[in-house]
Design an enzyme around this catalytic site. Structure first.
Site, PDB file in Angstrom:
ATOM      1  N   GLU A 111      68.260   7.657  34.774  1.00 55.54           N
ATOM      2  CA  GLU A 111      67.734   8.287  33.563  1.00 55.54           C
ATOM      3  C   GLU A 111      68.594   9.496  33.240  1.00 55.54           C
ATOM      4  O   GLU A 111      69.250  10.037  34.119  1.00 55.54           O
ATOM      5  CB  GLU A 111      66.297   8.788  33.808  1.00 55.54           C
ATOM      6  CG  GLU A 111      65.269   7.706  33.954  1.00 55.54           C
ATOM      7  CD  GLU A 111      64.036   8.241  34.678  1.00 55.54           C
ATOM      8  OE1 GLU A 111      63.413   9.187  34.186  1.00 55.54           O
ATOM      9  OE2 GLU A 111      63.726   7.715  35.759  1.00 55.54           O
ATOM     10  N   LYS A 309      74.849  16.438  38.123  1.00 59.89           N
ATOM     11  CA  LYS A 309      75.077  17.383  37.015  1.00 59.89           C
ATOM     12  C   LYS A 309      76.435  17.157  36.370  1.00 59.89           C
ATOM     13  O   LYS A 309      77.452  17.096  37.062  1.00 59.89           O
ATOM     14  CB  LYS A 309      75.030  18.817  37.555  1.00 59.89           C
ATOM     15  CG  LYS A 309      73.661  19.228  38.031  1.00 59.89           C
ATOM     16  CD  LYS A 309      72.895  19.902  36.917  1.00 59.89           C
ATOM     17  CE  LYS A 309      71.595  20.454  37.455  1.00 59.89           C
ATOM     18  NZ  LYS A 309      71.129  21.639  36.844  1.00 59.89           N
ATOM     19  N   CYS A 406      81.873  46.546   2.140  1.00 62.21           N
ATOM     20  CA  CYS A 406      81.717  47.714   1.264  1.00 62.21           C
ATOM     21  C   CYS A 406      82.280  48.987   1.879  1.00 62.21           C
ATOM     22  O   CYS A 406      82.178  50.060   1.308  1.00 62.21           O
ATOM     23  CB  CYS A 406      80.245  47.908   0.908  1.00 62.21           C
ATOM     24  SG  CYS A 406      79.261  48.501   2.288  1.00 62.21           S
TER      25      CYS A 406
HETATM   26  P1  AMP Z   1      65.594  21.336  38.736  1.00 64.26           P
HETATM   27  O1  AMP Z   1      64.791  22.177  37.788  1.00 64.26           O
HETATM   28  O2  AMP Z   1      67.060  21.525  38.605  1.00 64.26           O
HETATM   29  O3  AMP Z   1      65.072  21.382  40.138  1.00 64.26           O
HETATM   30  O4  AMP Z   1      65.388  19.849  38.247  1.00 64.26           O
HETATM   31  C1  AMP Z   1      64.134  19.257  38.298  1.00 64.26           C
HETATM   32  C2  AMP Z   1      63.604  19.148  36.926  1.00 64.26           C
HETATM   33  O5  AMP Z   1      64.374  18.261  36.144  1.00 64.26           O
HETATM   34  C3  AMP Z   1      62.244  18.536  36.914  1.00 64.26           C
HETATM   35  O6  AMP Z   1      61.257  19.511  37.112  1.00 64.26           O
HETATM   36  C4  AMP Z   1      62.151  17.963  35.532  1.00 64.26           C
HETATM   37  O7  AMP Z   1      61.520  18.880  34.693  1.00 64.26           O
HETATM   38  C5  AMP Z   1      63.579  17.843  35.057  1.00 64.26           C
HETATM   39  N1  AMP Z   1      63.935  16.487  34.621  1.00 64.26           N
HETATM   40  C6  AMP Z   1      64.569  16.214  33.458  1.00 64.26           C
HETATM   41  N2  AMP Z   1      64.764  14.905  33.309  1.00 64.26           N
HETATM   42  C7  AMP Z   1      64.248  14.302  34.389  1.00 64.26           C
HETATM   43  C8  AMP Z   1      64.136  12.954  34.789  1.00 64.26           C
HETATM   44  N3  AMP Z   1      64.639  11.956  34.042  1.00 64.26           N
HETATM   45  N4  AMP Z   1      63.519  12.696  35.949  1.00 64.26           N
HETATM   46  C9  AMP Z   1      63.033  13.712  36.718  1.00 64.26           C
HETATM   47  N5  AMP Z   1      63.101  15.003  36.386  1.00 64.26           N
HETATM   48  C10 AMP Z   1      63.707  15.311  35.234  1.00 64.26           C
HETATM   49 ZN    ZN Z   2      78.249  46.824   3.598  1.00 64.60          ZN
END
Ligand code: AMP
Ligand code: ZN
Length: 665
Positions: A111, A309, A406
């Site tokens: 995802e 990432k 100005c």
């Molecule tokens: P982090 O905040 O870096 O620990 O990443 C975890 C967060 O990624 C989770 O709390 C989710 O809010 C977010 N997230 C975004 N997309 C996804 C996804 N497809 N599956 C799981 N978590 C996700």
């Molecule tokens: Zn001005």
């Protein structure tokens, strides 16, 4: 058809249209017809309060004010994700879980990692009941009333999915909506939001859910949490969730091997720039739910999932020039003019430098080689300067001392990040910008007159300020380029008609720095006339709810200016609404000043909205949850038993609808 059947059928129909539009992105009804049906349902519900339904489509417009969000403990902890930054990291992860599971046969779901604020939605009996932020993973804030306004979140499920479960996802602000919000802020002379993620999470904590309803938020779902074992795989659970009405992005994909995961990563590392929202990576999850269970969790994150990432794309280019833009309120924005360069699919020529501090922090100079990145922000930003490439003869940047338009010396007040050109009445972009703001839709809403025509009228010397609009004659306009008699007449009619616009909008239209739409409303309600406002002292101003030092000082400055005093007198003579009309004032008082009300249950003489308006119009405040600070609970039929218990426990006075009406009459 009985009334109940009529109500149900309208609800069902509106839910389906909502789903088609907000989840499937496929409109099946015109806005006009939708509104008509919604109004019809609203009316029926109001006339038949027995059928009140917290999950009715009429409940999505918001209007509930929450001062303090209640802290709620998550039934199931919300974990973080481990991060990875390379394919080697992913291979290591694969090795670890293969070993733990004792098999190399692992299927994955890929995802996108949606960049917003995580949310946990609770459903009971297939109905939405609660939305809580992630918080620290153990406890979060109850933001139910705000989240309910997000149209893509189903309040009742389409199909037989699960009965009691939690749905997890990310509340996001799509790029287009974010840009629109910023455009509006720019036009209001307000500081623009920095990025969609912070704006999305900030939106969840707004006190007034009606404000949240106006923001183009969306919710993308990524996990089903249920004790009932209905699904065998993560992918299957999400596909069924999608059928049930949840917005599960179509970008989700199955991968039979880690190689297929790499393909997904490679694809989206490039294609992500075409998405309507931001993503900063990919989330890879073990697909089989039994294998997930076997792998379990570390103290921080699931072992069965990992985030990959993306690297933020950066390029090097040369800074050719720093120029300065003057906004409608005189705010100066420095702009970096760059040697054009390709970045993340677009040509970048300019980047905002925000303010003088930013320039100093970067120590950026003309001729420097700089690194530009498209990260969380829409407008690319300059990350660093490559000092090794700095030309020998480079000169430190001296921030503009005078207005580029100005030549007036710029000023910067303490605590303000920005410099301003104080020449309100003589600086061309300020004069034109102020008139353009004055006529705009949310302000005086003058039909038949647009921003370009304002430009033209200024160039022809016909207007110098917004008051001059009211002196214009048809004969003066007809000779202008592209102006037929009809359009000239329309324009004058539009100007005359604007004299009926209520005071709060006029106040907003005046373009006082930091006085946006909401502040203007507050001020109008409190001071009731421009004269009261302009003679108010600093202390009187900051005593008004939500009016801080910065706004107060700006109003003091505005009021002290002779030019403004003269302008206001002219507007008064032309007959503009410079005070709250008697009609508006009629049902207002300060009887409930300082009192906090909670409204609960079903009412007969007034709708909930009417009750809330009546409380606010009489100086009281509405809160959605009971706390020690609550003074009264207005209890209707079917008031929630837990609320009743809490109220009794805290000894809060419970009054009926009739008693409330007595109180204010
Ligand atoms: P982090 O905040 O870096 O620990 O990443 C975890 C967060 O990624 C989770 O709390 C989710 O809010 C977010 N997230 C975004 N997309 C996804 C996804 N497809 N599956 C799981 N978590 C996700
Ligand atoms: Zn001005």
């Amino acid at each position: 058809m009985t009334i109940q059947e009529k109500i149900n059928s309208l609800k069902e129909e509106l839910n389906t249209h909502n789903y088609n539009y907000y989840v499937l992105d496929n409109a099946t009804i015109s806005d006009f017809d939708f509104d008509k049906k919604l109004k019809e349902l609203e009316k029926l519900e109001k006339e038949n309060p027995d059928f009140f339904d917290a999950n009715s489509p009429t409940q999505r417009v918001g209007g509930i004010v929450t001062k303090n969000f209640e802290t709620v403990t998550h039934k199931n902890r919300m974990y973080s994700l481990d991060n990875s930054y390379s394919k080697d990291d992913l291979l290591d992860w694969e090795k670890r879980i293969q070993k733990m599971l004792g098999t190399s046969e692992i299927e994955y779901t890929c995802e996108l990692k949606y960049d917003g604020a995580s949310i946990n939605l609770t459903y009971e009996n297939g109905k939405f009941v609660k939305a809580v932020t992630r918080g620290d993973g153990f406890q979060g804030d109850d933001v139910t009333n705000n989240v309910k306004t997000i149209r893509s979140i189903p309040l009742n499920l389409n199909t037989d999915f699960l009965s009691d479960f939690e749905m997890r996802g990310e509340i996001i602000l799509p790029l287009e909506g974010f840009q629109k919000m910023n455009q509006e802020r720019f036009e209001n002379g307000e500081e623009e939001y920095r990025n969609p993620r912070n704006t999305a999470s900030g939106s969840l904590k707004l006190q007034d859910s009606a404000e949240v309803a106006k923001r183009p938020l969306d919710c993308l779902l990524y996990q089903v949490v249920a004790s009932e074992k209905k699904h065998n795989s993560h992918f299957e659970s999400l596909q069924n969730a999608r059928k049930a009405g949840f917005k599960v992005p179509q970008t989700m994909q199955l991968a039979k091997s880690i190689e297929e995961v790499f393909e997904f990563v490679n694809l989206w590392d490039v294609k992500r720039h075409e998405l309507p929202y931001e993503t900063d990576g990919v989330v890879i999850k073990v697909n089989n739910l039994q294998q997930q269970e076997e792998l379990g969790y570390t103290s921080k994150s699931p072992r069965w999932a990992i985030a990959y990432k993306f690297k933020a794309e950066q390029v090097a280019t040369i800074l050719n020039e720093i120029t300065y833009q003057v906004g409608r309120t005189g705010a100066i924005t420095p702009v970096a003019n760059l040697e054009p360069v390709q970045l993340a699919g677009t040509t970048v020529k300019r980047a905002s430098l925000h303010n003088a501090d930013q320039i100093e922090k970067l120590d950026i100079r003309v001729g420097d080689t700089v690194f530009v990145e498209k990260g969380g922000e829409i407008i690319p930003k300059i990350i660093t300067v490559d000092f090794s490439k700095r030309p020998q003869n480079s000169i430190p940047t001296i921030y503009a001392t005078n207005c580029p338009e100005c030549n007036t010396p710029l000023i910067r007040t303490e605590g303000d990040a920005k410099h301003y050109c104080p020449n309100e009445f003589g600086c061309a972009p300020q004069i034109t910008g102020r008139i353009q703001h004055f006529i705009s839709r949310k302000a005086m809403n003058i039909e038949g007159l647009g921003a370009e025509t304002v430009d033209l009228l200024r160039k022809e010397g016909l207007i110098e300020n917004y008051a001059d609009l009211y002196d214009l004659k048809v004969e003066q306009i007809i000779p202008l380029e592209r102006m037929a008699e009809k359009s000239a007449q329309n324009m004058i009619e539009g100007i005359v008609k604007s004299k009926e616009i209520p005071f709060e909008k006029v106040l907003f239209a005046l373009g006082i720095r930091f006085v946006g739409e909401t502040v203007a409303k507050k001020l109008a309600k409190h001071f009731k006339s421009i004269d009261n406002l302009m003679t108010a002292s600093f202390d009187e101003l900051i005593n008004v709810d939500e009016i801080g030092d910065r706004i107060a000082q700006s109003i003091i400055d505005f009021s002290a200016d002779l030019g403004n005093i003269h302008l206001m007198n002219r507007l008064k003579q032309y007959g503009l609404q410079l005070e709250v009309s008697e009609k508006q004032q009629g049902n207002q008082s300060n009887k409930l000043e300082g009192q906090i009300f909670v409204v609960s249950g079903v009412f007969y003489q007034m709708s909930r909205d009417e009750l809330k308006n009546a409380i606010e119009n009489n100086g009281g405040k509405v809160s959605s949850s009971i706390s020690k600070k609550t003074n009264f609970i207005i209890a209707g039929d079917n008031m929630g038993p837990s609320k009743l218990e809490k109220a009794q426990e805290l000894g809060i006075e419970i009054i009926s609808e009739e008693q409330f009406i007595d109180l204010i009459s």
